[in-house]
Design a protein around this motif. Structure first.
Motif, PDB file in Angstrom:
ATOM      1  N   ASN A  11       0.792  -1.478  -0.186  1.00 46.69           N
ATOM      2  CA  ASN A  11       0.259   0.135   0.016  1.00 46.69           C
ATOM      3  C   ASN A  11       1.075   1.300  -0.278  1.00 46.69           C
ATOM      4  OD1 ASN A  11      -2.447  -1.727   0.316  1.00 46.69           O
ATOM      5  ND2 ASN A  11      -2.567  -1.374   2.172  1.00 46.69           N
ATOM      6  N   GLU A  12       2.631   1.487   0.104  1.00 50.35           N
ATOM      7  CA  GLU A  12       2.983   2.550  -0.096  1.00 50.35           C
ATOM      8  C   GLU A  12       3.264   2.385  -0.931  1.00 50.35           C
ATOM      9  OE1 GLU A  12       6.910   4.407   2.033  1.00 50.35           O
ATOM     10  OE2 GLU A  12       5.613   2.286   2.289  1.00 50.35           O
ATOM     11  N   GLN A  13       3.087   4.651  -1.214  1.00 50.55           N
ATOM     12  CA  GLN A  13       3.042   5.486  -2.439  1.00 50.55           C
ATOM     13  C   GLN A  13       4.137   4.838  -3.287  1.00 50.55           C
ATOM     14  OE1 GLN A  13       0.603   6.275  -4.021  1.00 50.55           O
ATOM     15  NE2 GLN A  13      -0.828   5.702  -2.531  1.00 50.55           N
ATOM     16  N   PRO A  14       4.256   5.104  -4.337  1.00 48.27           N
ATOM     17  CA  PRO A  14       6.012   5.115  -5.209  1.00 48.27           C
ATOM     18  C   PRO A  14       6.827   5.984  -4.526  1.00 48.27           C
ATOM     19  CG  PRO A  14       4.476   5.401  -6.869  1.00 48.27           C
ATOM     20  CD  PRO A  14       3.860   5.274  -5.275  1.00 48.27           C
ATOM     21  N   LYS A  15       7.619   6.018  -4.787  1.00 46.69           N
ATOM     22  CA  LYS A  15       9.054   7.181  -4.356  1.00 46.69           C
ATOM     23  C   LYS A  15      10.188   6.684  -5.117  1.00 46.69           C
ATOM     24  CE  LYS A  15       9.048   5.678   0.886  1.00 46.69           C
ATOM     25  NZ  LYS A  15      10.039   5.872   1.857  1.00 46.69           N
ATOM     26  N   SER A  16      10.448   8.116  -5.649  1.00 47.71           N
ATOM     27  CA  SER A  16      10.872   8.420  -6.617  1.00 47.71           C
ATOM     28  C   SER A  16      12.489   9.029  -6.615  1.00 47.71           C
ATOM     29  CB  SER A  16      10.464   8.960  -8.224  1.00 47.71           C
ATOM     30  OG  SER A  16      10.349  10.604  -7.611  1.00 47.71           O
ATOM     31  N   THR A  17      13.552   8.458  -7.091  1.00 48.77           N
ATOM     32  CA  THR A  17      14.954   9.539  -6.407  1.00 48.77           C
ATOM     33  C   THR A  17      15.483  10.069  -7.855  1.00 48.77           C
ATOM     34  OG1 THR A  17      16.153   7.487  -7.732  1.00 48.77           O
ATOM     35  CG2 THR A  17      15.844   7.155  -5.644  1.00 48.77           C
ATOM     36  N   THR A  18      15.198  11.269  -7.329  1.00 49.64           N
ATOM     37  CA  THR A  18      16.031  11.994  -8.219  1.00 49.64           C
ATOM     38  C   THR A  18      16.891  11.775  -9.010  1.00 49.64           C
ATOM     39  OG1 THR A  18      16.093  13.655  -6.753  1.00 49.64           O
ATOM     40  CG2 THR A  18      13.956  14.142  -7.539  1.00 49.64           C
ATOM     41  N   ARG A  19      17.281  12.036 -10.136  1.00 52.70           N
ATOM     42  CA  ARG A  19      18.545  12.709 -10.740  1.00 52.70           C
ATOM     43  C   ARG A  19      18.854  13.010 -12.023  1.00 52.70           C
ATOM     44  NH1 ARG A  19      19.172   5.759 -13.335  1.00 52.70           N
ATOM     45  NH2 ARG A  19      16.959   5.897 -13.965  1.00 52.70           N
ATOM     46  N   ARG A  20      19.559  13.356 -12.472  1.00 53.78           N
ATOM     47  CA  ARG A  20      19.326  14.495 -13.339  1.00 53.78           C
ATOM     48  C   ARG A  20      19.740  13.996 -14.315  1.00 53.78           C
ATOM     49  NH1 ARG A  20      21.624  19.303 -12.857  1.00 53.78           N
ATOM     50  NH2 ARG A  20      22.468  19.645 -14.912  1.00 53.78           N
ATOM     51  N   ARG A  21      19.091  13.940 -15.703  1.00 59.78           N
ATOM     52  CA  ARG A  21      19.580  13.680 -16.980  1.00 59.78           C
ATOM     53  C   ARG A  21      19.582  14.388 -18.117  1.00 59.78           C
ATOM     54  NH1 ARG A  21      15.192  13.092 -20.753  1.00 59.78           N
ATOM     55  NH2 ARG A  21      13.112  13.841 -19.048  1.00 59.78           N
ATOM     56  N   ARG A  22      20.093  13.668 -19.603  1.00 62.70           N
ATOM     57  CA  ARG A  22      20.352  14.438 -20.580  1.00 62.70           C
ATOM     58  C   ARG A  22      18.883  14.789 -20.384  1.00 62.70           C
ATOM     59  NH1 ARG A  22      23.473  11.327 -24.778  1.00 62.70           N
ATOM     60  NH2 ARG A  22      23.471  13.066 -25.729  1.00 62.70           N
ATOM     61  N   PRO A  23      18.860  16.290 -21.232  1.00 59.21           N
ATOM     62  CA  PRO A  23      17.809  16.900 -21.729  1.00 59.21           C
ATOM     63  C   PRO A  23      17.429  15.643 -22.931  1.00 59.21           C
ATOM     64  CG  PRO A  23      19.385  18.885 -21.330  1.00 59.21           C
ATOM     65  CD  PRO A  23      20.247  17.737 -21.467  1.00 59.21           C
ATOM     66  N   LEU A  24      15.847  16.393 -23.216  1.00 56.47           N
ATOM     67  CA  LEU A  24      15.403  15.413 -24.375  1.00 56.47           C
ATOM     68  C   LEU A  24      16.433  15.332 -25.658  1.00 56.47           C
ATOM     69  CD1 LEU A  24      13.619  13.320 -25.243  1.00 56.47           C
ATOM     70  CD2 LEU A  24      11.376  14.666 -25.838  1.00 56.47           C
ATOM     71  N   HIS A  25      16.323  16.756 -26.409  1.00 60.24           N
ATOM     72  CA  HIS A  25      17.135  17.198 -27.513  1.00 60.24           C
ATOM     73  C   HIS A  25      18.221  16.866 -27.904  1.00 60.24           C
ATOM     74  CE1 HIS A  25      18.993  20.139 -30.091  1.00 60.24           C
ATOM     75  NE2 HIS A  25      18.138  20.586 -30.785  1.00 60.24           N
ATOM     76  N   ASP A  26      19.708  16.912 -26.086  1.00 59.43           N
ATOM     77  CA  ASP A  26      20.255  15.697 -26.138  1.00 59.43           C
ATOM     78  C   ASP A  26      20.395  14.408 -27.136  1.00 59.43           C
ATOM     79  OD1 ASP A  26      21.716  18.502 -26.209  1.00 59.43           O
ATOM     80  OD2 ASP A  26      22.477  18.310 -24.128  1.00 59.43           O
ATOM     81  N   LEU A  27      18.452  13.627 -26.499  1.00 58.07           N
ATOM     82  CA  LEU A  27      19.075  12.048 -26.486  1.00 58.07           C
ATOM     83  C   LEU A  27      18.247  11.818 -28.579  1.00 58.07           C
ATOM     84  CD1 LEU A  27      16.972  11.410 -23.061  1.00 58.07           C
ATOM     85  CD2 LEU A  27      19.740  10.605 -24.014  1.00 58.07           C
ATOM     86  N   LEU A  28      18.185  12.854 -28.924  1.00 64.78           N
ATOM     87  CA  LEU A  28      17.315  12.567 -29.939  1.00 64.78           C
ATOM     88  C   LEU A  28      18.214  13.695 -30.876  1.00 64.78           C
ATOM     89  CD1 LEU A  28      13.838  14.383 -29.641  1.00 64.78           C
ATOM     90  CD2 LEU A  28      14.619  11.802 -29.800  1.00 64.78           C
ATOM     91  N   GLY A  29      20.075  13.193 -30.557  1.00 63.77           N
ATOM     92  CA  GLY A  29      21.115  13.992 -31.264  1.00 63.77           C
ATOM     93  C   GLY A  29      21.510  15.595 -31.334  1.00 63.77           C
ATOM     94  N   GLY A  30      20.590  16.524 -31.117  1.00 61.93           N
ATOM     95  CA  GLY A  30      20.938  17.653 -30.634  1.00 61.93           C
ATOM     96  C   GLY A  30      21.288  18.101 -32.104  1.00 61.93           C
TER      97      GLY A  30
END
Length: 217
Positions: A11-30
């Protein structure tokens, strides 16, 4: 997407760990492709979508034949070049230099190198998947291809390609705009699936009788 952490309590709610990730523009090649997919250049993105829609309409709805369309485009191009060349000569202007613009050696070399690099990268990724290094990814690829084959039997290949292009051309921009909402829904959905699997495992799977396991000699 944020990484999810589950506790033993269902019943516990999901927890998320915040972490930095690359912008979507860079993931698509930039580059220009990323600008088009994310609608950074709205006129170019709209032009690509409009061109794909016109092609789909001509071949799928109007049932235009490819050879007929190619001949009509060639005739129109020749007429435009003919009129342009003669009008330029009468008005003391330079005639069009289309071959030098379209068949530029430098542009063709850049296109060939870019195509070769992307093709090599794609083949390498397909080889890694097919070799079974990641079994989960291998099974996911098999299941995805099977689903695509079923969908392809229900509609034409051109309509399927147009639908795929439409999704590729719109979903990244929508995700970038509503990223927080999509990530929240994804986290909730993943948590619900995890909870459902644990309930299924405790109520059904664990109750399935299993025979004794013989020890290997």
């Amino acid at each position: 997407m944020p990484r999810i952490i589950y506790d033993s309590d269902s019943n516990e709610q999901p927890k998320s760990t915040t972490r930095r990730r690359r912008p979507l523009h860079d993931l698509l090649g930039g580059e220009k492709v990323a600008d088009i997919l994310l609608w950074r250049n709205k006129y170019l993105s709209a032009g690509v979508l409009a061109g794909a829609t016109v092609i789909w309409f001509l071949f799928e709805v109007a049932e235009y034949h490819f050879l007929t369309l190619l001949c009509h485009i060639s005739i129109t191009t020749m007429l435009v070049v003919f009129i342009w060349s003669n009008v330029a000569a009468l008005m003391d202007r330079y005639p069009p230099r289309i071959p030098k613009v379209i068949l530029s050696e430098d542009a063709f070399r850049k296109f060939a190198l870019s195509f070769h690099a992307k093709l090599t990268r794609g083949i390498s990724v397909l080889h890694d998947i097919a070799s079974g290094k990641d079994l989960k990814l291998f099974l996911l690829a098999i299941a995805s291809l099977w689903v695509v084959s079923i969908v392809g039997s229900c509609c034409s290949s051109l309509s399927l390609l147009y639908l795929g292009l439409l999704c590729i051309h719109t979903l990244p921009a929508l995700y970038e705009r509503y990223e927080d909402e999509v990530n929240h829904l994804a986290v909730r959905g993943s948590h619900d699936l995890h909870t459902f699997y644990r309930k299924l495992d405790s109520t059904v799977l664990n109750r399935i009788p299993r025979g004794p396991i013989k020890k290997m000699r």
